[in-house]
Structures are given as C-alpha cells and as structure tokens.
Design a protein around this motif. Structure first.
Motif, PDB file in Angstrom:
ATOM      1  N   ASN A  46       1.023  -1.207   0.203  1.00 48.67           N
ATOM      2  CA  ASN A  46       0.012  -0.053  -0.031  1.00 48.67           C
ATOM      3  C   ASN A  46       0.774   1.329  -0.033  1.00 48.67           C
ATOM      4  O   ASN A  46       0.473   2.401  -0.722  1.00 48.67           O
ATOM      5  CB  ASN A  46      -1.132   0.095   1.435  1.00 48.67           C
ATOM      6  CG  ASN A  46      -1.999  -0.876   1.137  1.00 48.67           C
ATOM      7  OD1 ASN A  46      -2.590  -1.121  -0.051  1.00 48.67           O
ATOM      8  ND2 ASN A  46      -2.721  -1.196   2.145  1.00 48.67           N
TER       9      ASN A  46
ATOM     10  N   GLY B 260       2.246   1.636  -3.298  1.00 48.73           N
ATOM     11  CA  GLY B 260       1.042   1.475  -4.232  1.00 48.73           C
ATOM     12  C   GLY B 260       1.560   0.639  -5.383  1.00 48.73           C
ATOM     13  O   GLY B 260       1.191   0.780  -6.676  1.00 48.73           O
TER      14      GLY B 260
ATOM     15  N   HIS C 221      -3.579  -2.261  -4.457  1.00 51.98           N
ATOM     16  CA  HIS C 221      -2.864  -1.331  -3.796  1.00 51.98           C
ATOM     17  C   HIS C 221      -2.457  -0.267  -4.166  1.00 51.98           C
ATOM     18  O   HIS C 221      -1.745   0.566  -3.622  1.00 51.98           O
ATOM     19  CB  HIS C 221      -1.696  -2.128  -3.132  1.00 51.98           C
ATOM     20  CG  HIS C 221      -1.814  -3.418  -2.289  1.00 51.98           C
ATOM     21  ND1 HIS C 221      -2.452  -3.784  -1.320  1.00 51.98           N
ATOM     22  CD2 HIS C 221      -1.443  -4.773  -3.060  1.00 51.98           C
ATOM     23  CE1 HIS C 221      -2.479  -5.056  -1.348  1.00 51.98           C
ATOM     24  NE2 HIS C 221      -2.104  -5.569  -2.194  1.00 51.98           N
TER      25      HIS C 221
ATOM     26  N   ARG D 236      -2.684   3.435  -5.489  1.00 54.67           N
ATOM     27  CA  ARG D 236      -2.977   4.622  -4.833  1.00 54.67           C
ATOM     28  C   ARG D 236      -4.244   5.228  -5.374  1.00 54.67           C
ATOM     29  O   ARG D 236      -4.218   5.663  -6.520  1.00 54.67           O
ATOM     30  CB  ARG D 236      -1.833   5.777  -4.531  1.00 54.67           C
ATOM     31  CG  ARG D 236      -2.091   6.686  -3.386  1.00 54.67           C
ATOM     32  CD  ARG D 236      -0.488   7.015  -2.930  1.00 54.67           C
ATOM     33  NE  ARG D 236       0.379   6.160  -2.404  1.00 54.67           N
ATOM     34  CZ  ARG D 236       1.819   6.113  -2.767  1.00 54.67           C
ATOM     35  NH1 ARG D 236       2.295   7.358  -3.455  1.00 54.67           N
ATOM     36  NH2 ARG D 236       2.335   5.395  -2.261  1.00 54.67           N
TER      37      ARG D 236
END
Lengths: 297, 265
Positions: free
Chosen positions: B131, B134, B139, B141
């Motif tokens: 996360n 990204g 995941h 963004r």
C-alpha cells in the motif's frame, strides 16, 4: 463499430425522412444510442447529419424564393441564442454526470408527444378521407392570443403582422432542442408556425429549413469546440447513406397514401420512445461507471 | 505556493519516516540496485491493434548470491498508464428511473495498469508495504478528491473502480510474468491491452528482498496511436473549431452534391 450497420441506419432513416419530409435527427440520435454510441457523440453527430439532410431542401426553397428571410432571421436569432444556452447546459450536465439521463428523458418525452399527436392526426385524417371531408389547415383571419403580444413587426413575404416575441421564443426553444438532442426540430417548428403563428403554409417549410441549417451548423461547430463530441467519420457515413436513402424515400412517398404511412411512422416513433423509456427503468447490468476528467498531467 | 507547501510536506514526511525505517529493518550492507532496459521508449500502435506483450529486461546489481540462490529476491514490473482524475459514479433508482446519484473522484489515478511479478504480489510483501508504495492492483493509490466525512464509502468506490478497470481490460496482472533467465538477469512480460491509452506510460520495476522493499527503477514509455482514426481524433482535440467547421462543410457538400446528382428534371 460496424460500418454496414451505420450505413443501414443512415439509409433507413434517410428513406423515412425523404418519405415524410422530416430531417430524421430525432430517429438517428436514439438509434445511435441503442447502438452503444455514447449519447454525447450521438447528439453532436446527429446535429451534423441534419445539416446534410436539410441542405438540399433549403437550396430548393431558396431558389424558388418560398421562404420569408426576415421571419427566418428573427427565428434564427432566437435559435442561435437557444443553441448557445443549450451547449452551456449540455456541458454543465456532462460535468455533473446527468447528461445521458437528460438526453434520454427528453427523447422519451418528445417522441411520445410527437408520436401520439401524429397518430391521432393520421387517424383523424383517415376518418376524414373516409367521409370525404375537406382538409382545412389554416383559418385566415382567425386570431389567437399570440397575435395580441406587443413588439409587432411586419413580415411582407408572409403577409402577416406579428409580434417578434413568439417567433424568438420558438426559435430559442428549437435551438435548445438542437443542441441537447441533436435534432433539427422541424417536426415541432412547422406545426407551431402553422397552427400557433398562423404563417402561410407556402413559406413555412422553406423558412424553417433556413433556421435549421444555420442552427444545426452553429451547433455542430459549438459541440466540436466545447465538447469535442462530433465524430466526423460517423457523421459522414450517416450523411452519405442518408441522402441516398432520402432520394428513394421521396419517390416511394409520392406514390403511397400519406395517412397510413404517417400512422406507421407515428408507431415507429412511439416504439423508439418506449425502448428508451424501458432502458431508463430496467435495472442496469452495471450501476457504476468511470469517467476521466481530462486533466492529464 | 501549493507546490512549495507540498515540497515542505514531502521533506517533513521524509525526515520523520527515515529514522523509523532504519530502526525497523536491518539496513542492507550491500545496496542491491535494479537496472532495466527496453528496446524502445516509444511504441506506435495502429488502429487494428489487438493487444501485445512488452518484454523488459533487467538485472539485479550488487546482489547477495546466497539470498539469490534461496530465491529471496522478488521483482515486480508494472506498466502504469497516463494519470488523470477519474470519477466513479453510482446509479440509484429514483422514482423508478436509474439515476447517477453518488460519485467520487480519484486524484490522478492511472488509466491503465499492467502488472507482472515473480509471484503473486500479496505473497511478496506485507499489505502495508504494498500500500505504501502503491504496488499491486489492490494497492494502487486511489485518493479521493475533496473531503469525505466518515470515509465509509471510499472503499466501495475504490472496489468498483478496480473491478471496472479489470473487466474493461485496463488493469491486468500476470503473476509469474517475471522470470530469471540467469543468476541475476530477468525478463518481465507486461501486457499492453488492446485499448491501451495514448500518452506517456511509466514502466516501474521494484525489487523486494524477503518481503522488504529495496529499490525502484522507472522508465517512461510513450504510446503513440497512429493511423487515420487517431489523426482525426487528434484534430478534434487540438483544433476543435476548424474540425467543427470542416464537419459542417463536409455536410453541406454531401447534401449539395446529392441534390445535384439526384436532380430530377
């Protein structure tokens, strides 16, 4: 996108428009929407197509002089103002994500009203023909509330003395329809001019075509400039098929009885409207959608 | 002003994040780096394009041979499409009619995303790591524009966004698409979807060692659509007024020529 389907669509609508003397924009745009062309493109391309389908009629009337240029100019002023307002509204609706809905709703409304009126009108005409009664379109000297409005102007060609207010308002409304729905609007403008403004029938069609040509041309340019939504290739295919289809439509239309045909067209118009209405009510397969805002960096 | 603020913020974030990171993981004694290479930085796409595979070669430099032998290194290569603000709308029934009611705009989200990795990204590193950088379809963004009070429906719109992108073929993943062809040399196969967006894409490769993100390498890749269709589309966007005028002239000519050709005398 299959070119033959688009050609067929253009030819079929062209045929109908030739047969009934209508522009065909009010059928082209919904058909394109049914064929999954984004409504924003269908509307702008429809307006462009109307330019082509109306030009030959406009040239003919201009040559014969069967139009009232002064009246047409007043209509056109209203039309250009209406189209400008319509394009602004179009962009606004697009931003808030309600454009497709509004286009569909307007079409459902317009097609049902026009379809029902046409159906009634043709049924009445059929009955009248059966009883051998004469058709009476215009009652000369018969005035209505429209003729009591101020700001009167003399239109020599039409031999009427009429307030410019209803003329500009009519042009304005048609301009909005052209920009939001991609129609010429002749099928509303012609009856309104005959029944409401009581303009002589011999100049009505020419004068309305005069307004339609300039307003649809203006709308096409404005749509291209503000929404980049005119598809020149799609429009060209539709135009070519449409003008050819129209030639055959005209020939067939001259040989056949008008009232029955008009009843058929009315039912077709109603069917298209119904289909759009059903699409609005049925649960969609996908309730989410993604739009890019075009602010790419 | 805004960029200045951002720069200050970025410095602040870096300053606070760096010591924490240093404490957590045993910093590598050897600094592994990634190198990647492509045969071109521009791809021309014709109108009959039905999708293609893009092969990217790369190497890990400064690697630890023991860790490499134990297959502790993982590589993820992603082709990220041009970024744009993208709005997700949800329809709801209002008076019997389906109407767009709620919407959420994600700031500068990629229009396309094609992922290739040594194995499933979720097995490569913990979710928090993925996360934060990204990486991975789940995941990427996706920051909503504006303020969303409780944030309860953010995840709903994110899920819808990813699902629509996947079903549309814009988001793709290919676990196992990165293969080692010799000790430290690897080959990544990234899928270009048929409807690949025009514009500047970024090929981004990340190296992970035992679940820890080590380094990243990025290269731009320009996707240029060619052919008549694209030429017309470019004209519509670059010279919209002349394009509109041309459309009208074409319509007038078509109508006029037809009336001359079919004239009945």
């Amino acid at each position: 996108m299959n070119i033959f389907i688009i050609l067929g669509m253009g030819a079929a609508v062209g045929f109908l428009s030739g047969m009934f003397g209508v522009g065909g924009g009010f059928l082209i745009t919904p058909l394109l929407i049914f064929y999954n062309i984004p409504p924003i493109v269908a509307v702008a391309t429809g307006a462009n197509q109307v330019v082509a389908s109306s030009i030959s009629g406009a040239i003919t009337h201009f040559r014969r002089g069967s139009l009232d240029i002064k009246l047409g100019t007043v209509l056109l002023v209203g039309g250009l103002l209406g189209a400008t307002a319509g394009i602004w509204l179009f962009a606004l609706l697009r931003r808030v994500g309600q454009l497709d809905l509004v286009i569909s709703l307007l079409y459902v409304l317009l097609l049902s009203v026009v379809g029902v009126l046409m159906l009634f009108e043709s049924v009445r005409a059929l009955r009248r023909a059966a009883k051998n009664e004469p058709v009476n379109l215009r009652k000369p000297g018969h005035h209505n509330w429209v003729h009591g409005l101020p700001l009167k102007m003399r239109f020599k060609k039409s031999k009427i003395y009429l307030s410019v207010i209803p003329v500009v308002v009519l042009g304005f409304s048609i301009g909005i329809l052209t920009s939001i729905m991609g129609v010429g609007g002749g099928f509303i403008m012609v009856p309104a001019m005959i029944y409401l403004l009581r303009i002589p029938t011999n100049v009505v069609v020419g004068t309305s075509l005069f307004q339609i040509i300039f307003v649809t041309a203006y709308t096409t340019v404005m749509q291209a400039a503000t929404n980049n939504s005119v598809d020149i290739v799609l429009a060209f295919i539709l135009m070519v098929a449409g003008v050819i289809g129209a030639q055959y439509g005209v020939r067939v239309g001259q040989r056949l009885r008008g009232e029955q045909l008009r009843a058929l067209l009315a039912m077709l118009v109603l069917a298209v409207g119904m289909r759009l209405a059903v699409d609005l009510v049925l649960t969609p397969e996908e309730i989410y959608s993604i739009v890019s805002e075009g602010v790419r960096r | 002003m805004r960029t200045l603020l951002r720069a200050i913020l970025a410095v602040f974030v870096l300053a606070t994040a760096a010591p924490a990171g240093a404490q957590e993981d045993r910093r590598p004694e050897i600094g592994e780096r990634l190198e990647i290479g492509m045969s071109t930085d521009e791809i021309a796409i014709a109108s009959d394009f039905r999708g293609a595979d893009l092969t990217i070669f790369g190497a890990i430099e400064g690697y630890d041979p023991d860790l490499l032998a134990q297959a502790k290194y993982d590589i993820v290569v992603a082709l990220e499409g041009p970024k744009d603000n993208q709005t997700v709308r949800r329809k709801e029934r209002v008076l019997g009619i389906w109407v767009n009611r709620h919407s959420m705009t994600f700031e500068l989200a990629p229009e396309s995303y094609s992922l290739s990795s040594t194995r499933d990204v979720d097995d490569i590193a913990p979710v928090a790591v993925l996360n934060s950088i990204g990486v991975g379809l789940q995941h990427i963004r996706l920051d909503p524009v504006g303020f969303f009070g409780d944030g309860s429906n953010v995840s709903e719109f994110r899920t819808a966004f990813r699902r629509l992108k996947e079903t549309g073929g814009y988001f793709q993943r290919h676990p196992g698409g990165v293969q080692f062809i010799s000790a430290s040399l690897f080959k990544a196969t990234v899928r270009l979807p048929a409807n690949v967006p025009n514009g500047t894409h970024v090929v981004r490769a990340q190296l992970f060692r035992d679940g820890v993100f080590i380094s990243e390498k990025a290269m731009p890749l320009r996707v240029v659509k060619t052919g008549l269709e694209q030429m017309i589309s470019n004209a519509a966007f670059n010279n919209p007024v002349s394009y509109g005028v041309l459309s009208v002239i074409l319509a007038v000519l078509t109508g006029w020529i037809a009336s001359v050709v079919f004239r009945r005398d």
